[in-house]
Write a protein that holds these residues in place. Structure first.
Motif, short mmCIF file in Angstrom:
data_model
loop_
_atom_site.label_atom_id
_atom_site.label_comp_id
_atom_site.label_asym_id
_atom_site.label_seq_id
_atom_site.Cartn_x
_atom_site.Cartn_y
_atom_site.Cartn_z
N TYR A 33 0.83 -1.20 0.00
CA TYR A 33 0.00 0.00 0.00
C TYR A 33 0.87 1.25 0.00
CZ TYR A 33 -3.01 -3.37 2.58
OH TYR A 33 -3.71 -4.47 3.00
N TYR A 35 0.13 5.10 1.60
CA TYR A 35 -0.76 5.98 2.35
C TYR A 35 -0.15 7.37 2.38
CZ TYR A 35 -3.58 2.18 4.29
OH TYR A 35 -4.44 1.12 4.45
N GLN A 37 -0.18 10.91 4.68
CA GLN A 37 -0.59 11.60 5.90
C GLN A 37 -0.41 13.09 5.66
OE1 GLN A 37 1.60 11.02 9.63
NE2 GLN A 37 -0.34 11.10 10.74
N LYS A 41 -3.00 15.31 9.59
CA LYS A 41 -2.60 14.03 10.18
C LYS A 41 -3.51 12.86 9.80
CE LYS A 41 0.69 16.24 12.15
NZ LYS A 41 2.01 16.25 11.50
N PHE A 42 -4.41 13.06 8.81
CA PHE A 42 -5.19 11.93 8.34
C PHE A 42 -4.29 10.95 7.59
CE2 PHE A 42 -9.67 12.94 8.91
CZ PHE A 42 -9.63 14.28 9.22
N LEU A 43 -4.52 9.66 7.80
CA LEU A 43 -3.80 8.62 7.05
C LEU A 43 -4.74 8.11 5.97
CD1 LEU A 43 -1.96 6.13 9.45
CD2 LEU A 43 -1.05 7.12 7.36
N GLU A 58 -7.42 5.31 -4.96
CA GLU A 58 -8.42 6.16 -4.31
C GLU A 58 -8.42 7.57 -4.87
OE1 GLU A 58 -10.67 5.48 -1.35
OE2 GLU A 58 -10.44 3.59 -2.43
N PHE A 90 3.56 6.99 3.49
CA PHE A 90 3.90 5.72 4.14
C PHE A 90 3.62 4.55 3.20
CE2 PHE A 90 4.88 6.92 8.42
CZ PHE A 90 4.15 8.07 8.68
N ALA A 101 -1.15 -4.84 8.96
CA ALA A 101 -0.23 -4.26 7.98
C ALA A 101 0.98 -3.72 8.72
CB ALA A 101 -0.92 -3.13 7.22
N PHE A 103 4.19 -1.08 8.50
CA PHE A 103 4.47 0.19 7.85
C PHE A 103 5.96 0.49 7.79
CE2 PHE A 103 0.51 2.51 7.09
CZ PHE A 103 -0.39 1.65 7.67
N GLY A 104 6.35 1.21 6.77
CA GLY A 104 7.68 1.78 6.71
C GLY A 104 7.75 3.01 7.61
N GLN A 105 8.91 3.62 7.67
CA GLN A 105 9.11 4.75 8.60
C GLN A 105 8.61 6.07 8.03
OE1 GLN A 105 11.36 3.57 6.54
NE2 GLN A 105 13.17 4.88 6.35
N TYR B 36 -3.42 1.00 15.93
CA TYR B 36 -2.02 1.26 15.70
C TYR B 36 -1.58 2.40 16.60
CZ TYR B 36 -1.62 -1.64 11.52
OH TYR B 36 -1.56 -2.70 10.65
N GLU B 42 8.04 8.29 12.97
CA GLU B 42 8.07 6.84 12.76
C GLU B 42 6.79 6.40 12.06
OE1 GLU B 42 10.48 5.76 16.90
OE2 GLU B 42 8.72 4.61 16.32
N GLY B 43 6.82 5.20 11.50
CA GLY B 43 5.60 4.66 10.93
C GLY B 43 4.70 4.09 12.01
N PRO B 44 3.40 3.95 11.72
CA PRO B 44 2.49 3.33 12.69
C PRO B 44 2.92 1.90 12.98
CG PRO B 44 1.28 4.39 10.90
CD PRO B 44 2.71 4.36 10.49
N PHE B 89 -4.18 5.25 16.15
CA PHE B 89 -5.07 5.18 14.99
C PHE B 89 -5.89 3.90 15.06
CE2 PHE B 89 -3.74 8.63 12.27
CZ PHE B 89 -2.42 8.87 12.64
N LEU B 102 -7.62 -1.41 3.95
CA LEU B 102 -7.46 -0.96 5.33
C LEU B 102 -7.70 0.54 5.38
CD1 LEU B 102 -6.61 -2.42 7.92
CD2 LEU B 102 -4.25 -1.91 7.36
N PHE B 104 -8.21 4.01 7.76
CA PHE B 104 -7.82 4.54 9.06
C PHE B 104 -8.70 5.70 9.51
CE2 PHE B 104 -3.81 2.53 10.30
CZ PHE B 104 -3.52 1.81 9.16
N GLY B 105 -8.84 5.82 10.83
CA GLY B 105 -9.40 7.02 11.41
C GLY B 105 -8.35 8.11 11.44
N GLN B 106 -8.74 9.26 11.97
CA GLN B 106 -7.84 10.42 11.93
C GLN B 106 -6.89 10.49 13.10
OE1 GLN B 106 -11.16 10.22 12.37
NE2 GLN B 106 -12.02 12.23 12.75
#
Lengths: 112, 114
Positions: A33, A35, A37, A41-43, A58, A90, A101, A103-105, B36, B42-44, B89, B102, B104-106
């Motif tokens: 995936y 993503y 942000q 701060k929405f993912l 999307e 991300f 899932a 995630f990367g950094q 998460y 950093e990532g989640p 999250f 997947l 996510f919420g905010q």
């Protein structure tokens, strides 16, 4: 031995440029995936690939083009960068539905 | 169209007390839910999950509760520790073309005060 790694971690570039972000996972997952942000701060999911096939897009502008050369890699190429593209991107991977899932950094992209 | 919502952007809790983070979803197709935790830069990282066939899942100090009829889930952390300060999250998963979508919420920023 990082499970999901993306490069670069930081990217500062001028408007109008083309840039790529690379992602690799060594978990043997089938799904990857991207993503975004944003400043709020929405993912938000952008793309998802399953076994190298695009399955989710999307409503991302077509300046964004993901490429999956193999199951372990999902790169993101962005053409004609705009100020609004500034965000943290991300990469993530997961196995079948019903699994977490990883995630990367993140890659902090700043367009100036 | 926000399918997964965390209505509290922030929460402050005293060390040792219980932290309760809430999440609501709208799509009945979601059948697997995850929490998460994310630190700055950093990532989640995955914390805990629950399948829609269950109403509770516990892992150490973390418990997730699912109320399917209300389309609501919550994460309980007890006792809360300073290291729990992070953004949390909520995520919901549905099967999509043989894979997983997947959403996510905010996020909710949790601060644990000593």
């Amino acid at each position: 031995d990082t499970a999901v790694s993306q490069t670069p971690k930081y990217l500062v570039t001028q408007m109008g440029n083309d840039k790529s972000i690379k992602c690799e996972q060594n978990l043997g997952h089938d799904t990857m995936y991207w993503y975004k942000q944003d400043s709020k701060k929405f993912l938000k999911i952008m793309f998802s690939y399953n076994n190298k096939e695009l399955i989710i897009n999307e409503t991302v502008p077509n300046r964004f083009s993901p490429k999956s050369p193999d199951k372990a890699h999902l790169n993101l190429h962005i053409n004609s960068l705009e100020l609004g593209d500034s965000a943290v991107y991300f990469c993530a991977s997961s196995q079948a539905h019903g699994s977490e899932a990883f995630f990367g950094q993140g890659t902090r992209l700043t367009v100036v | 169209d926000q399918q997964v919502k965390q209505n509290s952007p922030s929460l402050s809790v005293q060390e040792g007390r219980i932290s309760i983070l809430n999440c609501d979803y709208t799509n009945s197709m979601f059948d697997y839910f995850l929490w998460y935790k994310k630190y700055p830069a950093e990532g989640p990282t995955f914390l805990i999950s629950i399948s829609s066939i269950k109403d509770k899942n516990e892992d150490g100090r973390f418990t997730v509760f699912l109320n399917k009829s209300a389309k609501h889930l919550s994460l309980h952390i007890v006792p809360s520790q300073p290291g729990d300060s992070a953004v949390y999250f909520c995520a919901a998963s549905a099967e999509f073309q043989g894979a997983q979508k997947l959403v996510f919420g905010q996020g909710t920023r949790l601060t644990i005060n000593p």
